[in-house]
Design a protein around this motif. Sequence first.
Motif, mmCIF file in Angstrom:
data_model
loop_
_atom_site.group_PDB
_atom_site.id
_atom_site.type_symbol
_atom_site.label_atom_id
_atom_site.label_comp_id
_atom_site.label_asym_id
_atom_site.label_seq_id
_atom_site.Cartn_x
_atom_site.Cartn_y
_atom_site.Cartn_z
ATOM 1 N N VAL A 156 29.127 7.120 51.414
ATOM 2 C CA VAL A 156 30.503 7.582 51.266
ATOM 3 C C VAL A 156 31.141 8.002 52.415
ATOM 4 C CG1 VAL A 156 30.354 8.153 48.612
ATOM 5 C CG2 VAL A 156 30.040 9.955 50.354
ATOM 6 N N PRO A 157 32.456 8.025 52.426
ATOM 7 C CA PRO A 157 33.034 8.446 53.728
ATOM 8 C C PRO A 157 32.640 10.125 53.834
ATOM 9 C CG PRO A 157 34.634 7.428 52.440
ATOM 10 C CD PRO A 157 33.198 7.458 51.485
ATOM 11 N N VAL A 158 32.598 10.411 55.134
ATOM 12 C CA VAL A 158 32.385 11.777 55.315
ATOM 13 C C VAL A 158 33.511 12.422 56.424
ATOM 14 C CG1 VAL A 158 30.687 13.293 56.742
ATOM 15 C CG2 VAL A 158 29.977 11.662 55.066
ATOM 16 N N THR A 159 33.902 13.563 55.870
ATOM 17 C CA THR A 159 34.847 14.261 56.862
ATOM 18 C C THR A 159 34.061 15.505 57.284
ATOM 19 O OG1 THR A 159 37.182 15.556 57.036
ATOM 20 C CG2 THR A 159 36.005 15.581 54.936
ATOM 21 N N PRO A 170 28.214 11.975 39.730
ATOM 22 C CA PRO A 170 29.280 10.688 38.995
ATOM 23 C C PRO A 170 30.732 11.349 39.750
ATOM 24 C CG PRO A 170 27.733 11.323 37.535
ATOM 25 C CD PRO A 170 27.564 12.237 38.373
ATOM 26 N N GLY A 171 31.335 10.385 40.243
ATOM 27 C CA GLY A 171 32.822 10.724 40.470
ATOM 28 C C GLY A 171 32.960 11.026 41.873
ATOM 29 N N VAL A 172 32.049 11.325 42.593
ATOM 30 C CA VAL A 172 32.103 11.893 43.848
ATOM 31 C C VAL A 172 32.209 10.606 44.824
ATOM 32 C CG1 VAL A 172 30.813 12.904 45.965
ATOM 33 C CG2 VAL A 172 30.790 13.877 43.786
ATOM 34 N N GLY A 173 33.438 10.537 45.630
ATOM 35 C CA GLY A 173 33.598 9.425 46.630
ATOM 36 C C GLY A 173 33.762 9.629 48.073
ATOM 37 N N ALA A 174 33.583 11.043 48.287
ATOM 38 C CA ALA A 174 33.490 11.339 49.761
ATOM 39 C C ALA A 174 32.864 12.702 49.815
ATOM 40 C CB ALA A 174 34.975 11.564 50.202
ATOM 41 N N LEU A 175 32.454 13.027 51.011
ATOM 42 C CA LEU A 175 31.686 14.519 51.611
ATOM 43 C C LEU A 175 32.475 15.218 52.575
ATOM 44 C CD1 LEU A 175 27.897 13.445 51.145
ATOM 45 C CD2 LEU A 175 29.546 14.550 49.614
ATOM 46 N N ALA A 176 32.506 16.368 52.526
ATOM 47 C CA ALA A 176 32.839 17.119 53.649
ATOM 48 C C ALA A 176 31.885 18.071 53.838
ATOM 49 C CB ALA A 176 34.197 17.908 53.045
ATOM 50 N N ASP A 203 33.609 -1.158 59.401
ATOM 51 C CA ASP A 203 33.064 -0.379 58.511
ATOM 52 C C ASP A 203 33.520 0.943 58.283
ATOM 53 O OD1 ASP A 203 31.130 0.364 56.029
ATOM 54 O OD2 ASP A 203 30.216 1.593 57.534
ATOM 55 N N LEU A 204 33.557 1.497 59.760
ATOM 56 C CA LEU A 204 34.172 2.585 59.834
ATOM 57 C C LEU A 204 35.655 2.793 59.435
ATOM 58 C CD1 LEU A 204 33.173 5.349 61.149
ATOM 59 C CD2 LEU A 204 34.160 4.710 63.349
ATOM 60 N N ALA A 205 36.423 1.933 60.102
ATOM 61 C CA ALA A 205 37.773 1.789 59.262
ATOM 62 C C ALA A 205 38.011 1.514 57.667
ATOM 63 C CB ALA A 205 38.701 0.459 59.942
ATOM 64 N N THR A 206 36.985 1.022 57.219
ATOM 65 C CA THR A 206 37.147 0.864 55.721
ATOM 66 C C THR A 206 36.718 2.343 55.067
ATOM 67 O OG1 THR A 206 36.177 -1.420 55.854
ATOM 68 C CG2 THR A 206 35.930 -0.234 53.745
ATOM 69 N N ARG A 207 35.775 3.068 55.586
ATOM 70 C CA ARG A 207 35.480 4.348 55.169
ATOM 71 C C ARG A 207 36.888 4.946 55.527
ATOM 72 N NH1 ARG A 207 29.400 6.043 55.785
ATOM 73 N NH2 ARG A 207 28.152 4.493 55.249
ATOM 74 N N ALA A 208 37.342 4.962 56.557
ATOM 75 C CA ALA A 208 38.637 5.957 56.759
ATOM 76 C C ALA A 208 39.738 5.448 55.649
ATOM 77 C CB ALA A 208 38.973 5.737 58.269
ATOM 78 N N SER A 239 21.579 18.537 50.848
ATOM 79 C CA SER A 239 22.621 18.818 50.149
ATOM 80 C C SER A 239 23.727 17.736 50.041
ATOM 81 C CB SER A 239 23.369 20.088 50.591
ATOM 82 O OG SER A 239 23.976 19.757 52.064
ATOM 83 N N ALA A 240 23.759 16.854 51.153
ATOM 84 C CA ALA A 240 24.638 15.861 50.880
ATOM 85 C C ALA A 240 24.412 14.811 49.816
ATOM 86 C CB ALA A 240 24.718 15.093 52.596
ATOM 87 N N ARG A 241 22.990 14.619 49.954
ATOM 88 C CA ARG A 241 22.416 13.562 48.868
ATOM 89 C C ARG A 241 22.666 14.095 47.584
ATOM 90 N NH1 ARG A 241 16.951 11.504 52.229
ATOM 91 N NH2 ARG A 241 17.875 9.930 53.416
#
Length: 259
Positions: free
Chosen positions: A81-84, A39-45, A3-8, A31-33
Amino acid sequence: MSDLATRARTLLDLHTAPEVLVLANVWDVVSARTVAAVPGVGALATASHSIAATFGYEDGENIPLELHLDMVRRIVEAVDVPVTMDFEAGYGDAGATARRAIEVGVVGGNLEDQMKPLDEAVAAVEAVLAAGRDAGIDFVLNARTDAVVRAGDKPRTQVLDEVVERGRAFLAAGAPVVFVPGLVARDEIKAVAEAFGPQRLTVISVPGVSLSTAELGDLGVARVSTGPFTQRVALTALQDAAAAVVGGGTLPASTRALN
């Protein structure tokens, strides 16, 4: 780990897609949630400055790494969603810090060069990428050069030459993108984006200064983040609302129940 690899892989694909990736930086679970629900957000930083401020610390690795990672872990676990993560200059050991970030579910990260000797900065980039390979993921490193923000009174042409030299070195070491904070002028962004190649440049959106995200995408920028400015937007709204109530008024009628 799959799953981690998929998110990466998802995060990397977002950086290499033709459309510019826009990341509104977050600093805690709510704030993350809130951002993830847009709509349109596919990842978070995450924003290191904002997380530090949440706990009363100044920016610049003053917040203990354990506390920083605990908040990032909570963010990762709260969204789908993936997080950086912004881990600043790596807390003294970029590879070790990247490994610990991966352990809490992070699949990408920012790493500042702080204008250290180029060979040292490249070695730190390589250490982070090695941590990703050891974990079996394509860790998405947003390798940051501080050539602009630490330029001082250097001639602008020299500064941009340093940006290109250091950025190309980080790309050659395997970083998929290079972050250049302080780069806001249209002609400079265009020149650096062309020097790096398509979908390789990351910039930060500065209130009242930066080009629109659409314009930045047209110039070849891969990623636009907001750093501490999204938290400042929230705090500005909070202070303005408090001032209105204390001053005899009411809270804004446009307020929504987001938590």
